[in-house]
Design an enzyme around this catalytic site. Structure first.
Site, PDB file in Angstrom:
ATOM      1  N   GLY A  26       0.818  -1.204   0.000  1.00 42.35           N
ATOM      2  CA  GLY A  26       0.000   0.000   0.000  1.00 42.35           C
ATOM      3  C   GLY A  26       0.849   1.249   0.000  1.00 42.35           C
ATOM      4  N   LYS A  27       0.177   2.387   0.085  1.00 43.04           N
ATOM      5  CA  LYS A  27       0.884   3.665   0.039  1.00 43.04           C
ATOM      6  C   LYS A  27       1.662   3.946   1.314  1.00 43.04           C
ATOM      7  CE  LYS A  27      -3.383   6.012   1.324  1.00 43.04           C
ATOM      8  NZ  LYS A  27      -4.624   5.524   0.836  1.00 43.04           N
ATOM      9  N   GLU A  28       1.248   3.329   2.444  1.00 43.01           N
ATOM     10  CA  GLU A  28       1.903   3.571   3.723  1.00 43.01           C
ATOM     11  C   GLU A  28       2.801   2.430   4.155  1.00 43.01           C
ATOM     12  OE1 GLU A  28      -1.420   3.703   6.283  1.00 43.01           O
ATOM     13  OE2 GLU A  28      -2.342   5.370   5.232  1.00 43.01           O
ATOM     14  N   ALA A  29       2.447   1.205   3.768  1.00 43.10           N
ATOM     15  CA  ALA A  29       3.143   0.038   4.297  1.00 43.10           C
ATOM     16  C   ALA A  29       2.979  -1.162   3.378  1.00 43.10           C
ATOM     17  CB  ALA A  29       2.570  -0.306   5.676  1.00 43.10           C
ATOM     18  N   ASN A  30       3.837  -2.146   3.601  1.00 45.55           N
ATOM     19  CA  ASN A  30       3.695  -3.450   2.972  1.00 45.55           C
ATOM     20  C   ASN A  30       3.270  -4.428   4.050  1.00 45.55           C
ATOM     21  OD1 ASN A  30       4.561  -2.579   0.404  1.00 45.55           O
ATOM     22  ND2 ASN A  30       6.696  -2.794   1.020  1.00 45.55           N
ATOM     23  N   GLU A 122      -2.464  -9.696  14.669  1.00 51.15           N
ATOM     24  CA  GLU A 122      -3.312 -10.830  14.287  1.00 51.15           C
ATOM     25  C   GLU A 122      -3.587 -10.826  12.788  1.00 51.15           C
ATOM     26  OE1 GLU A 122      -7.977 -12.139  15.090  1.00 51.15           O
ATOM     27  OE2 GLU A 122      -7.234 -10.237  15.841  1.00 51.15           O
ATOM     28  N   VAL A 124      -6.276 -11.588  10.234  1.00 49.08           N
ATOM     29  CA  VAL A 124      -7.734 -11.716  10.221  1.00 49.08           C
ATOM     30  C   VAL A 124      -8.129 -12.691   9.115  1.00 49.08           C
ATOM     31  CG1 VAL A 124      -9.929 -10.483  10.039  1.00 49.08           C
ATOM     32  CG2 VAL A 124      -7.954  -9.357  11.098  1.00 49.08           C
ATOM     33  N   ASP A 168     -10.094   7.535   8.345  1.00 46.48           N
ATOM     34  CA  ASP A 168     -10.183   7.052   6.967  1.00 46.48           C
ATOM     35  C   ASP A 168     -11.021   5.772   6.921  1.00 46.48           C
ATOM     36  OD1 ASP A 168      -9.714   6.966   4.220  1.00 46.48           O
ATOM     37  OD2 ASP A 168      -7.804   5.912   4.418  1.00 46.48           O
ATOM     38  N   ASN A 173     -11.148  -0.295   4.548  1.00 38.57           N
ATOM     39  CA  ASN A 173     -10.464  -0.424   5.834  1.00 38.57           C
ATOM     40  C   ASN A 173     -11.283  -1.233   6.841  1.00 38.57           C
ATOM     41  OD1 ASN A 173      -8.176   0.926   5.000  1.00 38.57           O
ATOM     42  ND2 ASN A 173      -9.039   2.916   5.486  1.00 38.57           N
ATOM     43  N   ASP A 185      -6.293  -0.575   9.650  1.00 30.80           N
ATOM     44  CA  ASP A 185      -5.599   0.567   9.060  1.00 30.80           C
ATOM     45  C   ASP A 185      -5.828   1.849   9.855  1.00 30.80           C
ATOM     46  OD1 ASP A 185      -3.818   1.555   7.243  1.00 30.80           O
ATOM     47  OD2 ASP A 185      -5.303   1.985   5.714  1.00 30.80           O
TER      48      ASP A 185
END
Length: 196
Positions: A26-30, A122, A124, A168, A173, A185
């Site tokens: 994603g734009k913030e994290a993998n 966790e 999900v 957001d 999310n 998120d």
């Protein structure tokens, strides 16, 4: 799979047993699928600020408290120290929100700890034991849609009672596990009383 550089220290320290694969970028994290402590979990590896493509950062940081006036001034000047403070604040926001919301009874993934730029939490799963889909990927009958809408309103109320707003919250999310919606998120979580 070759171990991503950001996860290597966690493997060396025994926090992560093995990296099974990448779930999402994603734009913030993998997001990576990992084995840790005998369980399959999720490792969210935050990208450095210079590599994040997040255009509303200032809006989400509004009202966040900074420990010292020196740090607040540094953030306002956008110098090296200010960017470091901002980066630490960004990473800690999700972790703090997860613990706070879990304590308030909000359905969020269980956090297992944060290590530098990696949040271990966790994984999900859906009713069949597969990675849970996002809400927008699930077809709902009218009765289930109404029940989940009412459930989400109660979750939002619990978040407000805990003093937080997601920032957001959308169908992208929210994951759907075997029991229904799970909110994810949370780096954009903001203080309900301190953000316009």
């Amino acid at each position: 799979m070759k171990i991503p550089k950001i996860l290597q220290p966690l493997v060396e320290d025994g926090v992560i047993d093995t990296v099974l694969g990448q779930l999402q970028s994603g734009k913030e994290a993998n997001i990576y699928l990992v084995r840790s402590g005998g369980a399959t979990r999720c490792a969210k590896a935050y990208k450095e600020a210079k590599h994040r493509g997040f255009h509303k950062l200032a809006e989400y940081q509004e009202g966040r408290k900074v420990r010292g006036s020196r740090d607040a001034r540094a953030m306002a000047r956008r110098g090296r120290h200010g960017r470091e403070v901002e980066e630490t604040q960004w990473k800690n926001a999700e972790v703090e929100a997860l613990y706070r919301l879990a304590d308030a009874g909000v359905r969020v993934p269980v956090p297992y700890g944060v290590f530098d730029r990696v949040l271990l939490m966790e994984l999900v799963l859906d009713a069949e034991g597969n990675t849970a889909p996002q809400l927008h990927e699930v077809e709902l009958d009218l009765e289930t849609a109404r029940a989940w809408f009412a459930f989400m309103i109660r979750q939002i109320q619990r978040m407000l009672c805990a003093g937080l707003i997601h920032g957001d919250l959308s169908e992208y999310n929210v994951l759907v596990d075997a029991h229904g919606p799970v909110i994810i998120d949370l780096p954009q979580a903001v203080n309900a009383a301190g953000n316009n």
